[in-house]
Write an enzyme that holds these catalytic residues in place. Structure first.
Site, short mmCIF file in Angstrom:
data_model
loop_
_atom_site.label_atom_id
_atom_site.label_comp_id
_atom_site.label_asym_id
_atom_site.label_seq_id
_atom_site.Cartn_x
_atom_site.Cartn_y
_atom_site.Cartn_z
CB CYS A 167 42.15 38.88 31.20
SG CYS A 167 43.17 38.36 32.45
CB ALA B 190 42.29 47.97 39.61
N PRO B 191 42.74 48.31 36.53
CG PRO B 191 44.37 48.48 34.62
CD PRO B 191 43.61 47.43 35.44
N GLY B 192 41.22 50.55 36.04
CA GLY B 192 40.06 51.50 35.07
C GLY B 192 39.60 52.13 33.50
N GLY B 193 40.32 50.84 32.70
CA GLY B 193 40.01 50.99 31.58
C GLY B 193 38.97 50.86 30.84
CE LYS B 194 37.69 44.48 31.16
NZ LYS B 194 39.12 44.87 31.74
CB CYS C 205 36.65 43.78 39.82
SG CYS C 205 35.75 42.20 40.70
#
Length: 417
Positions: free
Chosen positions: A370, A252-256, A250
Site C-alpha cells: 500500500c 492481518a487484518p484479514g480483508g484479503k 501476512c
C-alpha cells in the site's frame, strides 16, 4: 465533554507519542459522553489538523517562537487555523473556546492564544512565501517536500501533484459484499437504497458509502466487510481457483484473507500467517463473522514457515504505507532513515524468497503493497525476476488513488513457469 478539547487530547497523543489517530478515534466511537455530531466534528478536526499540520505549523510559526511555546498550545493554534481557513468556522466561537482550553492547560497562555488566534484571522498571513518555489504547492497542501520530490522523481510532477490533492480529499467507506452469506441480487434489493450505496467502478461486488455501518445489521450479520477497493483488487487479481491450496503470508487484518476464501467459495485450504499476536483475535473475529471455514490460521513469522508447495501465494508485504496517507495522514509526518528504508526493502526481498521456495511449476504469486515507492515495488520485483528466470510477470499496476476514489497501491502478479 468539549469536542475541541477531545480533539486536542487526541492530537497531542499523535504528535507527542506517535499514536495513530484512527485507533484513538475508534475508541471515541464507543463513548456515550458525546453526541454523534460532536464525535463527527472531532474526527474532522483531528484528521484535518494532521493532514495540514505542515502548513498550519508554518503559518503559526510566523507569529510564535515554537521553541518557547508549549506543544499543546501550538497544537491548539494549529486547530484554530484549520477551523478558520479550511472549515470557515466563525472566529468568535473558535477563539473563545480556545482561550478557555488554554486556561485549563496553563492560564498564563490564555492571552497568547487570544492574541495569536486573532492574528490568524487575517488571510494575508495564510500565504506561503518561501525561497524554494518548488515547495510552495506541497507546503500549501500540508505535504512534506521530501516525499513530493520522491514521487516526482519516481513518476512525474503531474502525478505527484495529483496524489497530493487526492490525499486531502475525505474518503468514502469501501465495502465488500460477502457472497458467502448473501447473493448480490438479494443484497442490492434489500440494502442498496437503504444505505445509499454507490457501486464501485473497479469490482462488481464492492460499494462506496458515506455511512458508518460498523454497528449496522449488514455488518454484524457478515453481509459486508469494510475493505479498501485496492486491497480487494489484490485478491481479485490473484483469483485462486476453487479447491486450490493457498498461502497468505501476512494476513492481518484479514480483508484479503477472507476475500480469498470468498473467491474460492469456502473450498480448498488457505494457510494464513500473521506475526503479531494481538492481531490474531481480530482475524478470527472476521473469519467467524463472515462465515469463512477454509482457513488454517497461525501466529508465526512468515519467514519461519515450513516450505510447503502452494497453488497460489499472496504476499501483501510490510511497507512504508505512503499509499494510505488519506486514511492515516500521520504517515507523511515520519521520514524513514536510510537504514530503516534498507531494512524494509530487505525484509520484502526475504519474504519474496520465502514465497518462491513455496512454489511449484504453475504456482501464481501476488505481491502487493500500500505504498508508492519504486524501491519497494517495481525495483523490488525487477530484482526478484533477475534472480529467478523461471518466474514471469503476468500483471503489474501502480494505483495513485485518484483512479477509482481509492488508496494508493501496487499490485504485481507472477507465475512460475
Amino acid at each position: 465533554m468539549s469536542a475541541r478539547k477531545e480533539a486536542l487530547r487526541i492530537l497531542f497523543e499523535v504528535f507527542k507519542n506517535n499514536k495513530f489517530s484512527n485507533k484513538l478515534l475508534s475508541n471515541l466511537k464507543q463513548t456515550t459522553a458525546m453526541s454523534k455530531e460532536d464525535i463527527a466534528f472531532v474526527f474532522k478536526l483531528v484528521y484535518g489538523t494532521i493532514q495540514y499540520k505542515i502548513y498550519l505549523e508554518y503559518v503559526v510559526n510566523k507569529i510564535i517562537d515554537s521553541n518557547k511555546t508549549d506543544l499543546k498550545i501550538q497544537i491548539l493554534l494549529w486547530m484554530n487555523l484549520y477551523q478558520l481557513k479550511f472549515l470557515k468556522a466563525k472566529a468568535y466561537y473558535v477563539i473563545n473556546e480556545a482561550v478557555d482550553i488554554a486556561k485549563s492547560i496553563n492560564k498564563n497562555y490564555s492571552g497568547l492564544v487570544n492574541k495569536v488566534s486573532k492574528i490568524l484571522e487575517d488571510e494575508n498571513i495564510w500565504e506561503v512565501k518561501i525561497k524554494n518555489k518548488q515547495n510552495v504547492f506541497p507546503l500549501e497542501n500540508g505535504f512534506p517536500f521530501w516525499l513530493y520530490k520522491k514521487i516526482e522523481n519516481d513518476y512525474s510532477k503531474e502525478q505527484a501533484q495529483q496524489f497530493i490533492l487526492h490525499s486531502n480529499i475525505e474518503s468514502k467507506i469501501s465495502l465488500r459484499l460477502n457472497t458467502l452469506k448473501i447473493s448480490l441480487e438479494d443484497f442490492e434489493k434489500k440494502y442498496f437504497e437503504k444505505y445509499k450505496l454507490e457501486k464501485s467502478q473497479l469490482i462488481e461486488y464492492f460499494y462506496l458509502s458515506n455511512k458508518n455501518i460498523i454497528n449496522q445489521e449488514i455488518f454484524l450479520e457478515g453481509y459486508v466487510t469494510v475493505q479498501d477497493q485496492m486491497s480487494g483488487y489484490a485478491s481479485y487479481i490473484l483469483a485462486p481457483k476453487e479447491n486450490s491450496k493457498v498461502l497468505d503470508m501476512c494476513s492481518a487484518p484479514g480483508g484479503k484473507l477472507t476475500h480469498l476464501a470468498q473467491i474460492m467459495k469456502n473450498t480448498g485450504k488457505i494457510h494464513a500467517y500473521e506475526l503479531q499476536e494481538n492481531k490474531i483475535h481480530l482475524i478470527k473475529q472476521n473469519l467467524s463473522r463472515l462465515g469463512v471455514k477454509n482457513v488454517i490460521l497461525e501466529c508465526k513469522n512468515a519467514l519461519e514457515i515450513e516450505e510447503e508447495k502452494y497453488d497460489f501465494i499472496l504476499l501483501d508485504a510490510p511497507c512504508s504505507g505512503y499509499g494510505v496517507i488519506r486514511q492515516k495522514p500521520e504517515i507523511k509526518l515520519k521520514k524513514y532513515s536510510e537504514q530503516e528504508n534498507e531494512e524494509l526493502v530487505l525484509l520484502q526481498s526475504k519474504l519474496l524468497e520465502k514465497a518462491y521456495n513455496c512454489t511449484n511449476k504453475g504456482t501464481e504469486i501476488l505481491y502487493s503493497t500500500c505504498t508508492i515507492n519504486k524501491k519497494e515495488n517495481e525495483e523490488q520485483i525487477n530484482n526478484f525476476l533477475l534472480k529467478h528466470k523461471d518466474i514471469e510477470k503476468i500483471y503489474e499496476k501502480v494505483f495513485f488513488g485518484n483512479e477509482y476514489d481509492n488508496d494508493g497501491f501496487y499490485i504485481c502478479k507472477m507465475k512460475r513457469i
